[in-house]
Design a protein around this motif. Sequence first.
Motif, PDB file in Angstrom:
ATOM      1  N   ILE A   1     -69.232  10.673  77.250  1.00 23.02           N
ATOM      2  CA  ILE A   1     -70.210   9.780  76.619  1.00 23.02           C
ATOM      3  C   ILE A   1     -69.508   8.785  75.715  1.00 23.02           C
ATOM      4  N   THR A   2     -68.580   9.287  74.909  1.00 19.78           N
ATOM      5  CA  THR A   2     -67.880   8.400  73.976  1.00 19.78           C
ATOM      6  C   THR A   2     -67.116   7.312  74.721  1.00 19.78           C
ATOM      7  N   SER A   3     -66.403   7.708  75.781  1.00 17.67           N
ATOM      8  CA  SER A   3     -65.613   6.683  76.478  1.00 17.67           C
ATOM      9  C   SER A   3     -66.518   5.696  77.210  1.00 17.67           C
ATOM     10  N   THR A   4     -67.672   6.166  77.699  1.00 20.88           N
ATOM     11  CA  THR A   4     -68.613   5.209  78.293  1.00 20.88           C
ATOM     12  C   THR A   4     -69.053   4.200  77.244  1.00 20.88           C
TER      13      THR A   4
ATOM     14  N   ALA B   1     -71.828  -6.213  84.454  1.00 22.05           N
ATOM     15  CA  ALA B   1     -71.000  -5.004  84.293  1.00 22.05           C
ATOM     16  C   ALA B   1     -71.246  -4.387  82.920  1.00 22.05           C
ATOM     17  N   ALA B   2     -71.313  -5.231  81.889  1.00 18.41           N
ATOM     18  CA  ALA B   2     -71.557  -4.733  80.535  1.00 18.41           C
ATOM     19  C   ALA B   2     -72.917  -4.049  80.439  1.00 18.41           C
ATOM     20  N   PHE B   3     -73.934  -4.663  81.023  1.00 20.24           N
ATOM     21  CA  PHE B   3     -75.287  -4.101  80.948  1.00 20.24           C
ATOM     22  C   PHE B   3     -75.360  -2.754  81.671  1.00 20.24           C
ATOM     23  N   ILE B   4     -74.663  -2.656  82.810  1.00 23.59           N
ATOM     24  CA  ILE B   4     -74.697  -1.393  83.547  1.00 23.59           C
ATOM     25  C   ILE B   4     -73.993  -0.298  82.739  1.00 23.59           C
ATOM     26  N   ALA B   5     -72.892  -0.667  82.059  1.00 26.63           N
ATOM     27  CA  ALA B   5     -72.199   0.305  81.210  1.00 26.63           C
ATOM     28  C   ALA B   5     -73.105   0.730  80.044  1.00 26.63           C
ATOM     29  N   ILE B   6     -73.818  -0.223  79.463  1.00 29.42           N
ATOM     30  CA  ILE B   6     -74.747   0.106  78.366  1.00 29.42           C
ATOM     31  C   ILE B   6     -75.837   1.045  78.880  1.00 29.42           C
ATOM     32  N   LEU B   7     -76.317   0.754  80.090  1.00 27.93           N
ATOM     33  CA  LEU B   7     -77.334   1.618  80.700  1.00 27.93           C
ATOM     34  C   LEU B   7     -76.819   3.053  80.824  1.00 27.93           C
ATOM     35  N   ALA B   8     -75.589   3.182  81.375  1.00 19.65           N
ATOM     36  CA  ALA B   8     -75.013   4.521  81.571  1.00 19.65           C
ATOM     37  C   ALA B   8     -74.897   5.243  80.226  1.00 19.65           C
TER      38      ALA B   8
ATOM     39  N   LEU C   1     -76.562   4.651  77.329  1.00 18.52           N
ATOM     40  CA  LEU C   1     -77.866   4.967  76.727  1.00 18.52           C
ATOM     41  C   LEU C   1     -78.530   6.142  77.434  1.00 18.52           C
ATOM     42  N   VAL C   2     -78.429   6.180  78.776  1.00 19.86           N
ATOM     43  CA  VAL C   2     -79.068   7.280  79.512  1.00 19.86           C
ATOM     44  C   VAL C   2     -78.383   8.607  79.154  1.00 19.86           C
ATOM     45  N   ALA C   3     -77.034   8.591  79.067  1.00 20.43           N
ATOM     46  CA  ALA C   3     -76.312   9.815  78.733  1.00 20.43           C
ATOM     47  C   ALA C   3     -76.717  10.321  77.344  1.00 20.43           C
ATOM     48  N   VAL C   4     -76.789   9.395  76.398  1.00 18.62           N
ATOM     49  CA  VAL C   4     -77.167   9.777  75.034  1.00 18.62           C
ATOM     50  C   VAL C   4     -78.601  10.299  74.998  1.00 18.62           C
ATOM     51  N   ARG C   5     -79.466   9.625  75.768  1.00 22.69           N
ATOM     52  CA  ARG C   5     -80.886  10.007  75.771  1.00 22.69           C
ATOM     53  C   ARG C   5     -81.096  11.378  76.427  1.00 22.69           C
ATOM     54  N   VAL C   6     -80.305  11.661  77.466  1.00 21.32           N
ATOM     55  CA  VAL C   6     -80.421  12.961  78.132  1.00 21.32           C
ATOM     56  C   VAL C   6     -80.005  14.068  77.164  1.00 21.32           C
ATOM     57  N   ARG C   7     -78.941  13.816  76.436  1.00 20.21           N
ATOM     58  CA  ARG C   7     -78.468  14.819  75.482  1.00 20.21           C
ATOM     59  C   ARG C   7     -79.537  15.070  74.411  1.00 20.21           C
ATOM     60  N   LEU C   8     -80.126  13.970  73.930  1.00 20.11           N
ATOM     61  CA  LEU C   8     -81.204  14.089  72.938  1.00 20.11           C
ATOM     62  C   LEU C   8     -82.374  14.873  73.523  1.00 20.11           C
ATOM     63  N   ALA C   9     -82.701  14.612  74.788  1.00 24.05           N
ATOM     64  CA  ALA C   9     -83.825  15.299  75.428  1.00 24.05           C
ATOM     65  C   ALA C   9     -83.540  16.800  75.544  1.00 24.05           C
ATOM     66  N   ARG C  10     -82.278  17.142  75.810  1.00 18.66           N
ATOM     67  CA  ARG C  10     -81.905  18.561  75.882  1.00 18.66           C
ATOM     68  C   ARG C  10     -82.117  19.236  74.536  1.00 18.66           C
ATOM     69  N   LEU C  11     -81.722  18.519  73.463  1.00 17.29           N
ATOM     70  CA  LEU C  11     -81.907  19.075  72.128  1.00 17.29           C
ATOM     71  C   LEU C  11     -83.397  19.242  71.828  1.00 17.29           C
ATOM     72  N   GLU C  12     -84.186  18.227  72.220  1.00 19.51           N
ATOM     73  CA  GLU C  12     -85.642  18.299  72.013  1.00 19.51           C
ATOM     74  C   GLU C  12     -86.225  19.506  72.743  1.00 19.51           C
ATOM     75  N   ALA C  13     -85.771  19.687  74.010  1.00 19.23           N
ATOM     76  CA  ALA C  13     -86.280  20.800  74.801  1.00 19.23           C
ATOM     77  C   ALA C  13     -85.920  22.125  74.145  1.00 19.23           C
ATOM     78  N   ALA C  14     -84.718  22.205  73.564  1.00 14.56           N
ATOM     79  CA  ALA C  14     -84.292  23.444  72.899  1.00 14.56           C
ATOM     80  C   ALA C  14     -85.172  23.721  71.692  1.00 14.56           C
ATOM     81  N   VAL C  15     -85.499  22.667  70.958  1.00 12.65           N
ATOM     82  CA  VAL C  15     -86.381  22.821  69.793  1.00 12.65           C
ATOM     83  C   VAL C  15     -87.753  23.311  70.246  1.00 12.65           C
ATOM     84  N   ASP C  16     -88.261  22.711  71.328  1.00 12.04           N
ATOM     85  CA  ASP C  16     -89.570  23.117  71.845  1.00 12.04           C
ATOM     86  C   ASP C  16     -89.557  24.583  72.253  1.00 12.04           C
ATOM     87  N   ARG C  17     -88.483  24.972  72.953  1.00 19.18           N
ATOM     88  CA  ARG C  17     -88.377  26.369  73.392  1.00 19.18           C
ATOM     89  C   ARG C  17     -88.328  27.294  72.187  1.00 19.18           C
TER      90      ARG C  17
END
Lengths: 139, 265
Positions: free
Chosen positions: B30-33, B220-227, B229-245
Motif C-alpha cells: 500500500i505504501t509503495s503504491t 497513469a497517475a489517476f490509475i495509481a491513485i485509484l489503486a 485509495l481502493v487498497a486503503v479503503r479495503v483495509r478500513l472496511a476490514r477494520l470496520e467489519a472487525a468492529v461490527d463482529r
Amino acid sequence: MNRRHVLIPAGALLAIVVGFLVWGGLTDNVVYYLTPSEAVDQRAGQEPGYRFRLGGLVEADWLRGTDDGVEFVVGDGAVSIDVVHTGAVPQLFRPGIGVVVEGAWEGDTFRSDTLLINHDEQYRAVDGEGTYQVPTAGP
Amino acid sequence: MSPATRSSTCRRPDTMTRETATLHPRSRAITSTGVAALCLMATGLYMAATAPDEETQGEAARLLFVHVPSAITAYIALGAGLVTAVWYLIRRSPAADLVSAAAIEVGVLFTAITLLTGMIWGRFVWGVWWDWGDARMVSTAVLFFFYLGYLALRRSISDPRVRAVRCAVLGIVGFVQVPIVHYSVLWFRTLHQGPSIIRPDLANSTMDAAFVAPLGAALAAFIAILAYLVAVRVRLARLEAAVDRAASTSQPVGASVGPPSGLSV
C-alpha cells in the motif's frame, strides 16, 4: 435470498433502462438543437414564437458586435440563417466556431437570447496568433 | 467462512491475536503504491503545466488532463466494482464484497471530480456550467446519483451477508450506465464534444501529440491513485467489519462466545 433480493435490483435496472429510453425518446423528438437545414424545414409546422435551439457553425464572412450582443450568420454548409443575439457572448465566440443559440424566428432572422459555444473535439497546440476579438463595426 | 458464521464461532485468544495482526498490516504494497501515485502525480502535473496552450480554449484546455483521466478512472473503478460483485455472487467471498464496495466508492469520487471539472470547463468554453438537454451531462449525473444510492444502501443494511448480496446485484446492474455515458456523445446530438482519440475512426485522432503525452501521464497517475485509495479503503472496511463482529459478539442475546478480549482496533 428472498423475493425482495431480486425485485429491488430488477426494479432499479428497469428504472434505468426505462428512464434512458424515455429520455432518449424525448431527445429524439425534441432534439438538443436543430441544424439550420432542419430549422428551415420545420418552420412551417411551428407556432409563431416557438422557442428552440439552433446549432451550426458561425460563418466567417460576416459578423458584427452590437451594444448588447452580436449579429452573425450560422450555417451547416447548405443553409445559412441570420442570427441577432442579445445577451452574454462567450469568450470563445469567433468566426468558424460551433455555436448553439436559443430563441425563436422573427421574420427571417433568428432572435437569440442564449449563446453557447459548441466546441468540437479538436485539440490543437497554439501557434501564437493571439486572442480573437469580436469586431465592433461591420459592413 | 462468512462473517456471520465466524462471529458465532468460538475462537481461542491466539487466533484472535493473529487475526488482529492481519487487520493492521504494515503493508509495504500500500505504501509503495501511494509513493508511486505521488511520483506519477508530480510528473503528470508538470507535463500538464508545461503543455502548450490550446488554440481556441487557451488555458481551460488544461482541465482535459484532470477531466478525462478521472472519467476513465471512474469507468475502471466501477468496472472493478462490477467484476468483484460477480466474483462475490459466485464464490460468496467477503473480501470480494469489500473490494467491490471500495472500488465503487472511489469510482463515485472520480465521477464527482469528472462532473466538477467538466462544469468548470463548460463555464469557460460553452459559457454555461450545466445543460440539462445534454445527454452526456444528464447520463453522468444519473450514474453519479445511482452509485450514491448504492453507497446509501450499504449503510442501511447491517447484516453483512444480506448487504453483500444486494449491493453486488446493484453494482452489477448499475454498470449498464457506463457504456450509456460513454456512447451518449455518439448516440445523441450533444453539446459535449465527441471523443478525440478513442473514436470510431481510431486512426484520425483530433488531438495534437503535444496533448496526448501529458494526458497519458495524468491517466497513469489517476490509475495509481485509484489503486492506492481502493487498497486503503479495503483495509478500513476490514477494520470496520472487525468492529461490527466484535460488537455483535459482545451482545448478550444470542451470543455464544465471550467478549472479544483480544480484539483491539
